[in-house]
Enzyme design. Structure first.
Site, PDB file in Angstrom:
ATOM      1  N   GLY A   9      -4.124  -0.415   1.342  1.00 33.94           N
ATOM      2  CA  GLY A   9      -4.873  -0.338   0.079  1.00 33.94           C
ATOM      3  C   GLY A   9      -4.538   0.954  -0.646  1.00 33.94           C
ATOM      4  N   GLY A  33      -5.281   1.544  -4.532  1.00 34.31           N
ATOM      5  CA  GLY A  33      -6.660   1.468  -5.025  1.00 34.31           C
ATOM      6  C   GLY A  33      -7.172   2.822  -5.520  1.00 34.31           C
ATOM      7  N   GLN A  34      -8.430   2.826  -5.962  1.00 37.73           N
ATOM      8  CA  GLN A  34      -9.020   4.039  -6.551  1.00 37.73           C
ATOM      9  C   GLN A  34      -8.950   5.220  -5.587  1.00 37.73           C
ATOM     10  OE1 GLN A  34     -13.263   4.163  -6.982  1.00 37.73           O
ATOM     11  NE2 GLN A  34     -13.218   5.759  -8.535  1.00 37.73           N
ATOM     12  N   ASP A  57       0.387  -1.640   0.341  1.00 36.11           N
ATOM     13  CA  ASP A  57      -0.500  -2.460  -0.492  1.00 36.11           C
ATOM     14  C   ASP A  57       0.240  -3.782  -0.721  1.00 36.11           C
ATOM     15  OD1 ASP A  57      -2.525  -3.308  -2.375  1.00 36.11           O
ATOM     16  OD2 ASP A  57      -3.007  -1.185  -2.628  1.00 36.11           O
ATOM     17  N   ILE A  58      -0.445  -4.704  -1.429  1.00 40.64           N
ATOM     18  CA  ILE A  58       0.221  -6.003  -1.617  1.00 40.64           C
ATOM     19  C   ILE A  58       1.332  -5.942  -2.664  1.00 40.64           C
ATOM     20  CG2 ILE A  58      -1.503  -7.619  -0.687  1.00 40.64           C
ATOM     21  CD1 ILE A  58      -2.719  -7.802  -3.453  1.00 40.64           C
ATOM     22  N   TYR A 116     -20.028  -8.372  -0.370  1.00 37.35           N
ATOM     23  CA  TYR A 116     -19.309  -7.135  -0.040  1.00 37.35           C
ATOM     24  C   TYR A 116     -20.161  -6.273   0.897  1.00 37.35           C
ATOM     25  CZ  TYR A 116     -17.794  -2.273  -1.029  1.00 37.35           C
ATOM     26  OH  TYR A 116     -17.408  -0.959  -0.940  1.00 37.35           O
ATOM     27  N   LYS A 167     -19.464  -5.159   4.793  1.00 36.71           N
ATOM     28  CA  LYS A 167     -19.454  -3.764   5.261  1.00 36.71           C
ATOM     29  C   LYS A 167     -20.475  -3.558   6.389  1.00 36.71           C
ATOM     30  CE  LYS A 167     -16.230  -2.000   2.701  1.00 36.71           C
ATOM     31  NZ  LYS A 167     -14.935  -1.662   3.324  1.00 36.71           N
TER      32      LYS A 167
END
Ligand code: AKB
Length: 313
Positions: free
Chosen positions: A9, A12-13, A35-36, A140, A144
């Site tokens: 990832g 990401g941010q 990442d993808i 989500y 988690k």
């Protein structure tokens, strides 16, 4: 032995910023970003990797002799509600793959980010303690909360050194968030600096726990560097930065842009935010590995405006 770090990832941010910090700490050649899709201006080693594919993940771990994984990929709170079953499937499948590959390859450490989204209506809303009741209302948050239990299970059952933080909303100038309920708190700064009107999807008085990117990254690295014996919580650590509402940010931004215009048009994300804590008690993180945030709202606003002005000019 030198650490070989895999970040899943990486685009990401958080990943965008964390990869650079990890490269700085461990050396450019010892960090593998994945990442993808490959990001076009990336400096360093990058692998296109779909973490739902266990074989592919295992092959990358073998190829580079990976010793640590930072698993940052997930579908976040707001986006996840569009397709609950697919979100559960993706978030859990990736986590299981990471835990299993880490167990089989006997990795030294794994980082798994959790979130304030694990809390729901039955946790105290103010100064929410680490061990508060968890009844998340988003898929989500459910992934988690379950993921935290799996992290602890792999530690207790297999001795895998999995470490985790419950991030508040992260505010940074280096990258954009995507699909979260706290995303407004980044977008608002871009609009202010561009001198455009901001349409806020939360009510003006919705207070949420937030953290500045520099604090979030520092907390992650401090947790991962802490001696193993200090890590007493194997589900996830509460982490606090500073808590504020859209109207608090707007008031602070108007010290720089007195004409800044904001319209409030709350949507489904307001319902998500309404069930999250307003502030977080992170005393365990302070006691166990010395956590202390640096950035309050005033510092966040001044830094965001200064840095975004440099980007846009
Ligand atoms: C979200 O809003 O979904 C995330 C989070 C708080 O985990 N930023």
């Amino acid at each position: 032995m030198k650490a070989k770090v895999l970040v899943i990832g990486a685009n990401g941010q958080l990943g965008t910023v964390l990869v650079k910090e990890l490269q700085h700490h461990h050396g450019l050649d010892n960090v593998i970003a994945s990442d993808i899709k490959k990001s076009h201006d990336f400096m360093g080693t990058f692998e296109v990797l779909d973490a739902t594919n266990r074989m592919q993940l295992s092959d990358v771990v073998s190829k580079y002799g990976i010793t640590q994984i930072y698993h940052l990929a997930a579908i976040l709170s707001a986006k996840g509600e569009a397709n609950p079953l697919a979100t559960w499937d993706l978030n859990m499948r990736m986590l299981f793959n990471v835990l299993e590959v880490a167990r089989i390859h006997e990795l030294d450490k794994v980082f798994f980010p959790s979130s304030i989204a694990v809390f729901g209506e039955d946790a105290p809303w103010v100064n929410t303690p680490n061990y508060a009741y968890l009844n998340p209302a988003t898929v989500y948050g459910m992934s988690k909360a379950a993921g935290e239990q799996w992290a602890q299970y792999y530690f207790l059952r297999y001795g895998l050194d999995v470490r985790s933080l419950r991030y508040p909303g992260v505010i940074g100038h280096q990258s954009l968030p995507g699909g979260g309920t706290t995303d407004y708190a980044v977008e608002i700064f871009h609009k202010a600096v561009l001198e455009e009107e901001f349409v806020c999807f939360l009510n003006e008085d919705t207070t949420l726990p937030m953290i500045f990117m520099d604090d979030a990254i520092r907390a992650t690295l401090e947790l991962m560097k802490a001696p193993k014996k200090n890590i007493k919580i194997r589900t996830s650590y509460n982490l606090a930065g500073s808590s504020f509402s859209p109207e608090d940010i707007v008031a602070e931004i108007r010290n720089y842009y007195p004409e800044f215009k904001v319209k409030y048009e709350p949507d489904f994300r307001q319902d998500i935010a309404a069930r999250w804590p307003k502030s977080i008690n992170d005393v365990e993180a302070t006691l166990d590995w010395g956590w202390k945030p640096k950035y309050d709202l005033e510092m966040i606003v001044s830094t965001m405006i200064e840095k975004l002005k440099e980007q846009y000019i």
